[in-house]
Design an enzyme around this catalytic site. Structure first.
Site, PDB file in Angstrom:
ATOM      1  N   ASP A 141      -2.576   9.525  -9.868  1.00 46.26           N
ATOM      2  CA  ASP A 141      -2.184   7.780 -11.386  1.00 46.26           C
ATOM      3  C   ASP A 141      -1.127   7.886 -11.618  1.00 46.26           C
ATOM      4  O   ASP A 141      -0.547   6.999 -12.180  1.00 46.26           O
ATOM      5  CB  ASP A 141      -3.182   8.450 -12.570  1.00 46.26           C
ATOM      6  CG  ASP A 141      -4.984   8.652 -11.797  1.00 46.26           C
ATOM      7  OD1 ASP A 141      -5.389   8.764 -12.776  1.00 46.26           O
ATOM      8  OD2 ASP A 141      -5.516   7.925 -10.829  1.00 46.26           O
ATOM      9  N   ASN A 167      -2.759  13.603  -3.670  1.00 47.25           N
ATOM     10  CA  ASN A 167      -4.026  13.604  -3.721  1.00 47.25           C
ATOM     11  C   ASN A 167      -4.677  14.702  -4.018  1.00 47.25           C
ATOM     12  O   ASN A 167      -5.208  15.880  -4.728  1.00 47.25           O
ATOM     13  CB  ASN A 167      -5.153  12.034  -4.317  1.00 47.25           C
ATOM     14  CG  ASN A 167      -5.516  11.098  -5.466  1.00 47.25           C
ATOM     15  OD1 ASN A 167      -4.357  11.298  -6.286  1.00 47.25           O
ATOM     16  ND2 ASN A 167      -5.704  10.137  -4.756  1.00 47.25           N
ATOM     17  N   ASP A 215       0.556  -1.177   0.124  1.00 46.49           N
ATOM     18  CA  ASP A 215       0.477  -0.605   0.075  1.00 46.49           C
ATOM     19  C   ASP A 215       1.259   1.209  -0.142  1.00 46.49           C
ATOM     20  O   ASP A 215       1.868   1.279   0.682  1.00 46.49           O
ATOM     21  CB  ASP A 215      -0.985  -0.134   1.230  1.00 46.49           C
ATOM     22  CG  ASP A 215      -1.917   1.361   1.390  1.00 46.49           C
ATOM     23  OD1 ASP A 215      -1.262   2.383   2.202  1.00 46.49           O
ATOM     24  OD2 ASP A 215      -2.738   1.239   0.499  1.00 46.49           O
ATOM     25  N   GLU A 247      -4.701   2.343  -4.348  1.00 49.08           N
ATOM     26  CA  GLU A 247      -3.156   2.464  -4.460  1.00 49.08           C
ATOM     27  C   GLU A 247      -3.271   1.057  -4.095  1.00 49.08           C
ATOM     28  O   GLU A 247      -1.141   1.239  -3.667  1.00 49.08           O
ATOM     29  CB  GLU A 247      -2.445   3.136  -3.485  1.00 49.08           C
ATOM     30  CG  GLU A 247      -3.082   3.415  -1.774  1.00 49.08           C
ATOM     31  CD  GLU A 247      -4.243   4.298  -1.617  1.00 49.08           C
ATOM     32  OE1 GLU A 247      -5.061   4.501  -2.518  1.00 49.08           O
ATOM     33  OE2 GLU A 247      -4.765   4.670  -0.215  1.00 49.08           O
TER      34      GLU A 247
END
Length: 983
Positions: free
Chosen positions: A875, A866, A858, A901
């Site tokens: 992304d 973000n 992770d 993620e």
């Protein structure tokens, strides 16, 4: 010893055992070699029952074939033992047994095993194959393979049968029959070739030419249960009225104390000791006219003795009505209160002059005579913590809550003058040098000088306190003094509960352990020219005298635990380390290499109760907790006695060569006979080899290496793994080789080899490929010419149109398939694809025993990325991580984006392999250059890992990996956590 047991067999090995009890004598302190015999109390005892894998608790016979396997005859079949597990062979089409009940075993010189029993069942096993032999008319009680290759059978109620080697291969032979109406129980052949039978009517000598001759025994006994031969060729007989020796037509009782006992077994072992089995008193042992019994009160599973065997490592196996027992010499031996110690909870040991070792326990002070192998109590009702040599003679004795004593000229006396000047009456370390006495207590270190009176005596020189050092008035890191030692440069080393210091010329220098895993407790010291080693709660630390450099040998370098109490260098060039969890041995040179960073990992051997210790807890916290004698024995204070190991003797235990056997070979899921099958069918995906080294001294520690010639150029180290697997081997000729060793020993010269060939598929054959190519060319040419002649332009246009539509449909189908199993953002497999693959390989690994590590990765603080940089940057980060993972495909079995993620990864390997790899992956991700995405942007990941062997099913494996990931997040992120980590 029974003639059948004298064959020169390969060495064997035993593991997977239940340690029942330990009868101890001071073997480790006595100058006895393994060829010498000792009382029953000298042996380490282990037992096996149905709870440990035996099919039945009645052990009717025990044998060892020349490949090294041990075999046990029971009423539920024959159990084969390889040192790690039992494998059962019972009635069925593979064994050809008429009945599973097996009473008799015999071995032949070419690795044959003969098994006979109920319903006259008689079979022979050679290698991997079983062969049915002529059925006997009744229960077979015993079998004997004689020197000419024939087979003798003792039959219940029907005497003795003899088959020649030729008759054994005939379907309906006519064997020679002796004493037809008498029950015969046991058979023996002497070195002169004479065969004897123990029967309900006494003892008979059998001859293929002269028939049966009844031996006269002058009414000494009626029924004979057992016959064997002694080392000097005499006949040994067990009867309902004792055990007898017959030679030169004269009968002599072996032990008068047994004349009223029914003796079910009598043998002489390779050391010359006699062994007797009884109906209800257990096993007896006779040496130098001393008879000793071992029965159920001393660990025997049952008092009725059914069988006896000596393997070629010198271990004695005993079959009873309640299970099997082995008596052997263990690497460690232990002396306890039963052997003369004042108490079992021993805190300190000190080597003395000559053959003396001093031991202090919670119940008193003892003196051990290492030659006699016993101890005597010097003082009781006193709890001893520490010992030290006293310059005026005798010993300093530090106690718990009673201050300092001294032992001199047979008397223990309180050092009242000293005690009156101590800050505490708990004495954990004492050392005296050059007339200065140093006493370590929980409240500091006290220095005393001798104060000479006008007429001092050796026992009464007074001491005057000179200084008290503690953490408040000096540079000592702590006041709780646990260990003291002088090195060869006159430094006094001081171990405390908060670190270590040394005192030189009244100046204390404290070591900084912050780079040594924050070590605090220093339990003991070992010094050598140029170096001082410290046993701490974070491993062992080396201090280099030349420049003060410190180096740790601990968990990061491969040791499995943190806390060690004492370091002793053995004559075998090893460090022996004591701990709460047993004794550890590491190579001395390797320890220095690890400290010098020329070697990354330290190998180790671990010893505990299965190796002769009565309790795995070695004590520490006061000094000295271990010592070495002039004979090289290393002695440890433990929670149950004083434990000793002699490295030279240990080397003798491990000196036998290790024969290696192939246990099974599988082509995909089909088990084959490697003796008859050397061709692997085409399209075989997986070849699995199971092998074992048949050494029985320390079976869990045997190490292996394998090599597949034709595929591998070098040996592959397998650690203790008994399985090697290869997948998708190309067609060709191969040789699979296995070698074994004990740790720190040379690889055995006995190398197992198996030659095989992988057959090509039809399309892989060169001639078929050539023909196929030729036919393809001809067909293409013919089609081309036909099209030219008949279809011309219209056909070509139609073909183009069809091709266009076909490609469109195929592309659409491929897109649908890819979209269903591929993550659009990264191009990696998606969750669905990973779940299907993980489910499949998890089930396969259950069958094969393959180690797999599933991980969930992770990206840390992804929401912040973000929020701070935009979802577009997020992304790009996911794509960049995905690209890195794609480059890791050579190491990983599978990679997928699990969602958001999170990524899932699958690695083939052990938990240790998994931790090393995923921690390295974590570092590589953290090192990614992301400046092209966003300046100064960097990321870290957290990884949770779980092993397939820890999970009940594949869903549970993912759950455990997710839980490990949660712990990684909870522990601060940017780390790897495994499911077996402490929460």
């Amino acid at each position: 010893m029974h003639p059948r047991n004298v064959q020169k067999l390969f060495p064997t090995r035993l593991a997977q055992r239940l340690v029942c009890t330990l009868l101890f004598c001071w073997l480790g302190f006595t100058p006895l070699g393994y060829a010498d015999d000792n009382p029953l109390s000298d042996y380490f005892i282990e037992t096996w029952t149905t709870a440990n894998g035996l099919p039945h608790n009645s052990i009717n016979a025990i044998e060892q074939t020349s490949d090294g396997y041990l075999w046990f005859a029971t009423w539920e079949g024959v159990a084969r033992y390889n040192g790690l597990e039992f494998v059962l062979f019972d009635r069925g089409p593979n064994t050809h047994m008429q009945d599973s009940g097996t009473r008799a075993l015999a071995t032949g010189p070419d690795n044959q095993l003969y098994a006979g029993g109920a319903r006259g069942s008689l079979v022979m096993r050679s290698g991997f194959s079983w062969q049915n032999l002529p059925v006997a008319p009744s229960l077979i009680n015993d079998a004997l393979h004689d020197q000419s290759g024939g087979l003798w059978l003792a039959i219940e109620g029907m005497g003795v049968l003899y088959y020649t080697s030729k008759q054994l291969r005939q379907p309906s032979p006519d064997p020679q029959h002796f004493i037809k109406t008498t029950s015969s129980y046991h058979l023996a052949q002497t070195d002169q070739g004479h065969v004897y039978a123990a029967t309900e009517d006494g003892v008979y000598q059998l001859s293929k030419h002269a028939g049966a001759a009844h031996l006269s025994f002058h009414n000494l006994f009626t029924k004979a249960f057992y016959v064997s031969s002694s080392q000097d060729g005499a006949l040994l007989v067990g009867s309902e009225s004792g055990a007898w020796r017959y030679k030169n037509e004269r009968w002599t009782p072996l032990a008068s104390a047994l004349l009223n006992q029914a003796i079910t077994m009598v043998e002489q072992d390779s050391r010359g000791t006699y062994w007797f089995g009884t109906l209800n008193r257990g096993i007896a042992h006779l040496r130098d006219n001393h008879l000793d019994f071992l029965d159920g009160h001393r660990g025997l599973p049952n008092n009725r003795i059914l069988s006896w065997f000596e393997d070629n490592e010198g271990s004695i196996w005993i079959g009873t009505n309640g299970g099997a027992m082995r008596l052997r010499y263990a690497p460690f031996v232990t002396l306890t209160k039963d052997n003369g110690l004042a108490g079992n909870y021993v805190r300190t040991v000190l080597g003395g002059d000559g053959d003396t070792v001093w031991a202090g326990s919670s119940e008193g002070l003892s003196q051990i005579n290492t030659i006699a192998g016993n101890a005597r109590v010097l003082a009781d009702n006193i709890s001893v913590l520490s010992l030290a040599h006293r310059q005026q003679g005798g010993l300093w004795v530090g106690t718990y809550q009673k201050g300092l004593y001294y032992w001199h000229q047979g008397s223990l006396t309180a050092a009242n003058t000293i005690n009156d000047q101590l800050p505490d009456s708990e004495i954990r370390a004492v050392v005296e040098r050059n007339g200065v006495l140093w006493v370590g207590t929980p409240r500091g270190l006290v220095e005393f000088d001798q104060h000479q009176s006008k007429s001092p005596t050796a026992a009464s020189v007074p001491y005057q306190k000179q200084a008290l050092y503690h953490s408040q008035n000096s540079a000592l890191p702590g006041s709780y003094i646990m260990s003291l030692a002088f090195d060869d440069t006159d430094k006094l080393w001081i171990g405390t509960g908060r670190g270590a210091s040394y005192l030189l010329e009244k100046t204390i220098t404290t070591l900084d352990f912050s780079a040594q895993e924050q070590a605090q407790y220093v339990f003991g010291f070992f010094h050598e020219p140029g170096y001082v080693w410290m046993a701490t709660d974070r491993g062992i630390v080396r201090y280099r005298q030349a420049d003060g450099h410190q180096a740790l040998v601990g968990r990061p370098q491969g040791l499995p635990i943190d806390k060690f109490f004492q370091i002793v260098k053995g004559d075998d060039q090893s460090f022996w380390l004591s701990s709460n969890r047993g004794i550890w041995r590491i190579n001395y040179d390797h320890a220095h290499q690890v400290a010098d960073k020329t070697r990354s990992r330290i190998d180790f051997e671990h010893y505990d109760q299965s190796d002769g210790m009565l309790n795995s807890q070695a004590n520490g916290g006061s000094n000295p907790a271990a010592t070495k004698t002039s004979r090289g024995d290393i002695i440890f204070a433990t929670a149950k006695g004083v434990t000793s190991v002699n490295p030279t003797r240990l080397s003798q235990l491990l000196s036998h060569p290790l024969p290696i056997v192939m246990q099974s070979v599988r082509f995909d899921s089909k088990e084959i006979n490697p003796e008859t099958t050397g061709k692997v069918p085409a399209r075989t995906n997986r070849i699995l080899f199971s092998y074992a080294a048949l050494g029985y001294t320390m079976p869990e520690q045997i190490q292996y290496r394998t090599q597949l010639k034709g595929f591998e150029s070098d040996w592959a180290y397998r650690h203790e793994n008994h399985i090697a697997e290869y997948t998708n081997l190309p067609p060709g000729d191969y040789t699979f080789k296995v070698s074994a060793r004990y740790p720190y020993s040379d690889w055995s010269d006995d190398v197992l080899s198996y030659h095989f060939s992988v057959m090509p598929s039809l399309w892989q054959r060169a001639d078929v490929r050539a023909l196929g190519f030729l036919l393809t060319v001809l067909a293409a040419y013919a089609a081309f010419m036909w099209r030219i002649r008949h279809m011309k332009k219209k056909a070509i246009q139609l073909e183009a149109l069809v091709e266009e539509k076909t490609q469109a449909l195929q592309a659409q189908a491929d897109d649908f398939e890819r979209m269903s199993k591929e993550d659009a953002l990264t191009g990696l497999a998606n969750r669905r694809a990973f779940d299907e693959y993980w489910h499949q390989v998890f089930e396969e690994s259950r069958q094969s025993g393959t180690d797999l590590q599933v991980a969930i990765l992770d990206i840390d603080h992804f929401k912040r990325i973000n929020d701070h940089y935009s979802h577009l940057v997020g992304d790009q980060i996911i794509q960049r991580v995905g690209s890195l993972l794609l480059r890791e495909q050579t190491h990983l079995r599978h990679i997928a984006r699990w969602g958001g993620e999170e990524f899932t990864l699958l690695l083939a390997g052990t938990p240790a392999d998994g931790y090393r790899y995923f921690d390295g992956l974590r570092r590589r991700i953290a090192a990614l250059d992301l400046n092209d995405i966003a300046p100064s942007l960097s990321i870290t990941v957290s990884i949770g890992v779980a092993s397939n062997h820890q999970a009940s099913d594949y869903v549970d494996g993912l759950k455990k990996a997710d839980q490990a990931l949660y712990r990684a997040k909870r522990d601060g992120r940017n780390c790897v956590r495994q499911s077996n980590d402490t929460a």
